[in-house]
Design an enzyme around this catalytic site. Structure first.
Site, PDB file in Angstrom:
ATOM      1  N   HIS A 113      -8.116   2.995  -3.807  1.00  0.00           N
ATOM      2  CA  HIS A 113      -9.019   3.110  -2.655  1.00  0.00           C
ATOM      3  C   HIS A 113     -10.080   4.156  -3.003  1.00  0.00           C
ATOM      4  CE1 HIS A 113      -6.003   1.545   0.604  1.00  0.00           C
ATOM      5  NE2 HIS A 113      -5.731   1.024  -0.576  1.00  0.00           N
ATOM      6  N   GLU A 151       0.854  -1.199   0.000  1.00  0.00           N
ATOM      7  CA  GLU A 151       0.000   0.000   0.000  1.00  0.00           C
ATOM      8  C   GLU A 151       0.884   1.241   0.000  1.00  0.00           C
ATOM      9  OE1 GLU A 151      -3.555   0.397   2.634  1.00  0.00           O
ATOM     10  OE2 GLU A 151      -2.558   2.227   3.301  1.00  0.00           O
TER      11      GLU A 151
HETATM   12  P1  FAD Z   1     -17.995   0.256   6.658  1.00  0.00           P
HETATM   13  O1  FAD Z   1     -17.702  -1.100   6.147  1.00  0.00           O
HETATM   14  O2  FAD Z   1     -19.127   0.999   6.045  1.00  0.00           O
HETATM   15  O3  FAD Z   1     -18.145   0.155   8.221  1.00  0.00           O
HETATM   16  C1  FAD Z   1     -18.187   1.313   9.044  1.00  0.00           C
HETATM   17  C2  FAD Z   1     -18.946   1.011  10.326  1.00  0.00           C
HETATM   18  O4  FAD Z   1     -20.343   0.851  10.024  1.00  0.00           O
HETATM   19  C3  FAD Z   1     -18.529  -0.294  11.003  1.00  0.00           C
HETATM   20  O5  FAD Z   1     -18.630  -0.106  12.386  1.00  0.00           O
HETATM   21  C4  FAD Z   1     -19.558  -1.307  10.521  1.00  0.00           C
HETATM   22  O6  FAD Z   1     -19.742  -2.379  11.423  1.00  0.00           O
HETATM   23  C5  FAD Z   1     -20.805  -0.433  10.415  1.00  0.00           C
HETATM   24  N1  FAD Z   1     -21.723  -0.886   9.364  1.00  0.00           N
HETATM   25  C6  FAD Z   1     -21.404  -1.335   8.132  1.00  0.00           C
HETATM   26  N2  FAD Z   1     -22.515  -1.649   7.434  1.00  0.00           N
HETATM   27  C7  FAD Z   1     -23.570  -1.394   8.261  1.00  0.00           C
HETATM   28  C8  FAD Z   1     -24.983  -1.494   8.119  1.00  0.00           C
HETATM   29  N3  FAD Z   1     -25.550  -1.937   6.999  1.00  0.00           N
HETATM   30  N4  FAD Z   1     -25.767  -1.118   9.179  1.00  0.00           N
HETATM   31  C9  FAD Z   1     -25.218  -0.665  10.337  1.00  0.00           C
HETATM   32  N5  FAD Z   1     -23.865  -0.549  10.523  1.00  0.00           N
HETATM   33  C10 FAD Z   1     -23.064  -0.889   9.499  1.00  0.00           C
HETATM   34  N6  FAD Z   1      -9.803   5.617   4.824  1.00  0.00           N
HETATM   35  C11 FAD Z   1      -9.662   6.598   3.882  1.00  0.00           C
HETATM   36  O7  FAD Z   1     -10.222   7.691   4.047  1.00  0.00           O
HETATM   37  N7  FAD Z   1      -8.874   6.403   2.772  1.00  0.00           N
HETATM   38  C12 FAD Z   1      -8.249   5.230   2.515  1.00  0.00           C
HETATM   39  O8  FAD Z   1      -7.562   5.093   1.500  1.00  0.00           O
HETATM   40  C13 FAD Z   1      -8.403   4.168   3.472  1.00  0.00           C
HETATM   41  N8  FAD Z   1      -7.830   2.954   3.261  1.00  0.00           N
HETATM   42  C14 FAD Z   1      -8.065   1.923   4.151  1.00  0.00           C
HETATM   43  C15 FAD Z   1      -7.513   0.666   3.880  1.00  0.00           C
HETATM   44  C16 FAD Z   1      -7.737  -0.388   4.759  1.00  0.00           C
HETATM   45  C17 FAD Z   1      -7.161  -1.752   4.434  1.00  0.00           C
HETATM   46  C18 FAD Z   1      -8.497  -0.198   5.943  1.00  0.00           C
HETATM   47  C19 FAD Z   1      -8.716  -1.321   6.901  1.00  0.00           C
HETATM   48  C20 FAD Z   1      -9.033   1.063   6.219  1.00  0.00           C
HETATM   49  C21 FAD Z   1      -8.839   2.134   5.334  1.00  0.00           C
HETATM   50  N9  FAD Z   1      -9.384   3.393   5.559  1.00  0.00           N
HETATM   51  C22 FAD Z   1      -9.207   4.408   4.632  1.00  0.00           C
HETATM   52  C23 FAD Z   1     -10.097   3.684   6.810  1.00  0.00           C
HETATM   53  C24 FAD Z   1     -11.625   3.477   6.708  1.00  0.00           C
HETATM   54  O9  FAD Z   1     -12.155   4.359   5.754  1.00  0.00           O
HETATM   55  C25 FAD Z   1     -12.227   3.746   8.074  1.00  0.00           C
HETATM   56  O10 FAD Z   1     -11.853   2.723   8.962  1.00  0.00           O
HETATM   57  C26 FAD Z   1     -13.727   3.985   8.136  1.00  0.00           C
HETATM   58  O11 FAD Z   1     -14.061   4.405   9.460  1.00  0.00           O
HETATM   59  C27 FAD Z   1     -14.598   2.773   7.825  1.00  0.00           C
HETATM   60  O12 FAD Z   1     -14.606   2.472   6.494  1.00  0.00           O
HETATM   61  P2  FAD Z   1     -15.203   1.045   6.015  1.00  0.00           P
HETATM   62  O13 FAD Z   1     -15.179   1.017   4.564  1.00  0.00           O
HETATM   63  O14 FAD Z   1     -14.556  -0.051   6.759  1.00  0.00           O
HETATM   64  O15 FAD Z   1     -16.726   1.240   6.541  1.00  0.00           O
END
Ligand code: FAD
Length: 285
Positions: free
Chosen positions: A69, A8
């Site tokens: 991303h 990454e």
């Molecule tokens: P989601 O999968 O939408 O989850 C967020 C929260 O909502 C979780 O608590 C989940 O349990 C809950 N949730 C999900 N679906 C539902 C539903 N249907 N109903 C109720 N609750 C729900 N951030 C950036 O800004 N840029 C990046 O490039 C970036 N790269 C990343 C790369 C990796 C490998 C990881 C692990 C994280 C990265 N992040 C990045 C951080 C990430 O954007 C944050 O952790 C963010 O808070 C959550 O994103 P997510 O896509 O996991 O969210």
């Protein structure tokens, strides 16, 4: 069974950082990674100049599979559609679909509340895209509990997420526990383990301040013992990451996703000390 190795990188804010990144990418290419992913800030205005530019270079100039991303919380459907079209035109059809962090003083747009909404949309509009998603061995900080988090993860996979990449972690046992919870929930896509080698004190202090990742005794001991010895700290931090990777590969992890922090030397060191472990197959007989 061999494990994949991917890297990454993040688009830097400065001209010097950009020049360094392009040099780094050339070095990463030599290690023939399974893919390089490029992070993206929540600020849509800069995506073309940052993530898309870097991803385009990796894909077109270096010919390495590239994952862009894509955090969607602050994107409208029209903006997202435009970005997907741009990626398609470049020839990149792999994204890491994210919700992104919600900024305290800026309410998100309503179109993509969760990453799964984005995945659902892209799978319908551009089904040829291969979609990865984020996952959290120590549970996402906003989640009420692990069960809810795993249920939401299962939904993410059911709408089309084909691969998961974990948040960084330093305790492999937590990863194994999480992996087991995924199996029990019938989440069967590959889960790549996110590993960040800690090579300097500032990086370690930042991490301690900003993350709720569990730091095992062995890891904290390294930070304490070599606090004033940067060379030893770097050596021990790299050894710790290698030790994690060796352990993960013995347990047949699908892949290692290395958070390189744009540091080619670190990636090279890890690569040269794990490449046989990662790619070695057990011979029969
Ligand atoms: P989601 O999968 O939408 O989850 C967020 C929260 O909502 C979780 O608590 C989940 O349990 C809950 N949730 C999900 N679906 C539902 C539903 N249907 N109903 C109720 N609750 C729900 N951030 C950036 O800004 N840029 C990046 O490039 C970036 N790269 C990343 C790369 C990796 C490998 C990881 C692990 C994280 C990265 N992040 C990045 C951080 C990430 O954007 C944050 O952790 C963010 O808070 C959550 O994103 P997510 O896509 O996991 O969210």
């Amino acid at each position: 069974m061999s494990s994949t190795l991917s890297f990454e990188v993040f688009p830097p804010n400065t001209q010097i950082g950009s020049e360094k990144l392009f040099k780094t990418l050339k070095e990463l290419q030599l290690m023939q990674p399974d893919f390089i992913s490029v992070t993206c800030s929540n600020n849509r205005q800069t995506i073309e100049e940052t993530t898309l530019k870097v991803a385009n270079y990796i894909h077109k100039e270096l010919n390495v599979p590239t994952i862009a991303h894509l955090p969607a919380a602050y994107l409208s459907q029209a903006q997202l559609a435009e970005l997907v079209t741009q990626l398609d035109q470049i020839g990149i059809d792999q994204i890491l679909a994210l919700r992104g962090d919600i900024l305290p003083d800026l309410p998100p747009k309503q179109d993509f509340t969760y990453a799964s909404d984005l995945i659902d949309y892209v799978k319908k509009e551009a089904p040829h895209f291969h979609i990865s998603g984020a996952c959290y061995p120590e549970t996402h900080p906003e989640s009420q509990n692990r069960v809810e988090d795993i249920k939401n993860l299962k939904h993410k996979v059911s709408v089309g997420c084909e691969q998961l990449i974990t948040q960084l972690f330093f305790d492999n046992e937590l990863f194994y526990h999480f992996q087991e919870s995924c199996y029990l929930a019938d989440i069967k896509v590959p889960i790549l383990a996110g590993i960040m080698p800690i090579v300097n004190r500032n990086q370690a202090l930042r991490l301690i301040k900003t993350t709720n990742t569990k730091l095992p005794r062995k890891f904290l001991a390294i930070l304490e013992k070599y606090e004033h010895d940067p060379i030893a700290l770097r050596e021990a931090g790299l050894a710790y990451a290698i030790d994690q990777i060796v352990d993960l590969t013995t347990q047949d992890v699908s892949g290692i996703h290395l958070y390189t922090m744009n540091n080619a030397e670190v990636a090279k060191h890890i690569y040269h000390n794990t490449k046989n472990v990662l790619h070695g197959d057990i011979k029969a007989g």
